[in-house]
Design an enzyme around this catalytic site. Structure first.
Site, PDB file in Angstrom:
ATOM      1  N   CYS A   8     -13.198 -63.703 -25.399  1.00  0.00           N
ATOM      2  CA  CYS A   8     -11.796 -63.765 -26.315  1.00  0.00           C
ATOM      3  C   CYS A   8     -10.617 -62.775 -25.881  1.00  0.00           C
ATOM      4  CB  CYS A   8     -11.977 -63.675 -27.778  1.00  0.00           C
ATOM      5  SG  CYS A   8     -12.370 -62.102 -28.351  1.00  0.00           S
ATOM      6  N   ASN A  11     -11.775 -58.911 -28.137  1.00  0.00           N
ATOM      7  CA  ASN A  11     -13.245 -58.658 -28.076  1.00  0.00           C
ATOM      8  C   ASN A  11     -13.269 -57.730 -29.460  1.00  0.00           C
ATOM      9  OD1 ASN A  11     -15.380 -56.580 -26.235  1.00  0.00           O
ATOM     10  ND2 ASN A  11     -15.793 -58.629 -27.121  1.00  0.00           N
ATOM     11  N   CYS A  13     -12.648 -59.853 -32.517  1.00  0.00           N
ATOM     12  CA  CYS A  13     -13.135 -60.593 -33.781  1.00  0.00           C
ATOM     13  C   CYS A  13     -13.890 -61.702 -33.015  1.00  0.00           C
ATOM     14  CB  CYS A  13     -11.873 -61.509 -34.097  1.00  0.00           C
ATOM     15  SG  CYS A  13     -10.687 -60.236 -34.772  1.00  0.00           S
ATOM     16  N   ARG A  14     -13.510 -62.845 -32.353  1.00  0.00           N
ATOM     17  CA  ARG A  14     -14.328 -64.099 -31.928  1.00  0.00           C
ATOM     18  C   ARG A  14     -15.514 -63.734 -31.259  1.00  0.00           C
ATOM     19  NH1 ARG A  14      -9.236 -67.146 -29.958  1.00  0.00           N
ATOM     20  NH2 ARG A  14      -8.785 -65.126 -29.546  1.00  0.00           N
ATOM     21  N   SER A  15     -15.309 -63.059 -30.024  1.00  0.00           N
ATOM     22  CA  SER A  15     -16.356 -62.826 -29.163  1.00  0.00           C
ATOM     23  C   SER A  15     -17.485 -62.052 -29.740  1.00  0.00           C
ATOM     24  CB  SER A  15     -15.987 -62.505 -27.593  1.00  0.00           C
ATOM     25  OG  SER A  15     -15.461 -61.440 -27.764  1.00  0.00           O
ATOM     26  N   ASP A 123      -7.772 -67.929 -33.559  1.00  0.00           N
ATOM     27  CA  ASP A 123      -7.821 -66.452 -33.548  1.00  0.00           C
ATOM     28  C   ASP A 123      -7.406 -66.002 -34.894  1.00  0.00           C
ATOM     29  OD1 ASP A 123      -7.764 -63.763 -33.112  1.00  0.00           O
ATOM     30  OD2 ASP A 123      -6.413 -64.074 -31.361  1.00  0.00           O
TER      31      ASP A 123
HETATM   32  P1  4NP Z   1      -9.924 -61.722 -30.739  1.00  0.00           P
HETATM   33  O1  4NP Z   1      -8.760 -61.223 -31.865  1.00  0.00           O
HETATM   34  O2  4NP Z   1      -9.478 -62.216 -29.460  1.00  0.00           O
HETATM   35  O3  4NP Z   1     -10.611 -62.661 -31.469  1.00  0.00           O
HETATM   36  O4  4NP Z   1     -10.651 -60.450 -30.855  1.00  0.00           O
HETATM   37  C1  4NP Z   1      -7.737 -60.652 -31.266  1.00  0.00           C
HETATM   38  C2  4NP Z   1      -7.593 -59.044 -31.597  1.00  0.00           C
HETATM   39  C3  4NP Z   1      -6.797 -58.365 -31.174  1.00  0.00           C
HETATM   40  C4  4NP Z   1      -5.665 -59.120 -30.550  1.00  0.00           C
HETATM   41  C5  4NP Z   1      -5.652 -60.171 -30.417  1.00  0.00           C
HETATM   42  C6  4NP Z   1      -6.405 -61.132 -30.578  1.00  0.00           C
HETATM   43  N1  4NP Z   1      -4.719 -57.969 -30.107  1.00  0.00           N
HETATM   44  O5  4NP Z   1      -3.634 -58.643 -29.666  1.00  0.00           O
HETATM   45  O6  4NP Z   1      -4.634 -56.811 -30.382  1.00  0.00           O
END
Ligand code: 4NP
Length: 155
Positions: A8, A11, A13-15, A123
């Protein structure tokens, strides 16, 4: 050994949720020794950071064990090392391709393209809705496992 990398944007949250939910699913089915499972980011935004509190709390609620994964960005050698590279949304797929190059071996997939209702996984870093994320990930992972079963990829 089937090597699966969930990907994702951050890295955190989702992945990693997908990584630990999938680890839990295959362990409960007794087929965990057929898999190596990891996760990675398409960005350096959260590099070195642990899972998001909301993601960890949701998995704890569901009695799913989390390891001590920290965010790392995907790189070109991951393309060689993994059999399945599974992104959470269309923008992840574009970013993965940009980093690893042409998908000659058709390893790159969007998780909910395995489902009957193909779509992105929103997200939760923006939506705050970890319950919906959890449900979408479980749906995709169940369909992914079914597909491997149908294709006789599992022993
Ligand atoms: P993820 O969520 O892609 O599901 O881990 C996010 C976590 C952090 C950020 C974006 C999405 N960020 O921009 O820091």
């Amino acid at each position: 050994m089937i090597r699966v990398l969930f990907v994702c944007l951050g890295n955190i949250c989702r992945s990693p949720m997908a990584q630990y939910i999938f680890q839990d699913m295959v362990t409960k089915k007794g087929i965990e020794n057929q898999f190596y499972i990891d996760s990675a980011a398409t960005s350096y935004e959260e590099n070195g950071n642990p899972m998001h509190y909301g993601a960890r709390r949701k998995l704890e609620q569901m009695n799913i064990k989390c390891g001590n994964h920290t965010s790392r960005r995907i790189d070109r050698k991951d393309y060689k090392e993994f059999d399945y590279i599974i992104g959470m949304e269309e923008s992840n797929i574009r970013n993965i391709r940009r980093i690893v190059g042409e998908d000659k071996e058709k390893k790159i997939h969007r998780l909910l393209d395995f489902s009957k209702n193909p779509r992105d996984i929103a997200d939760p870093w923006y939506t705050g809705n970890f319950d919906k994320t959890y449900e979408d990930i479980v749906e995709g992972l169940n369909n992914f496992l079914e597909r491997m079963q149908k294709n006789n990829e599992l022993m």
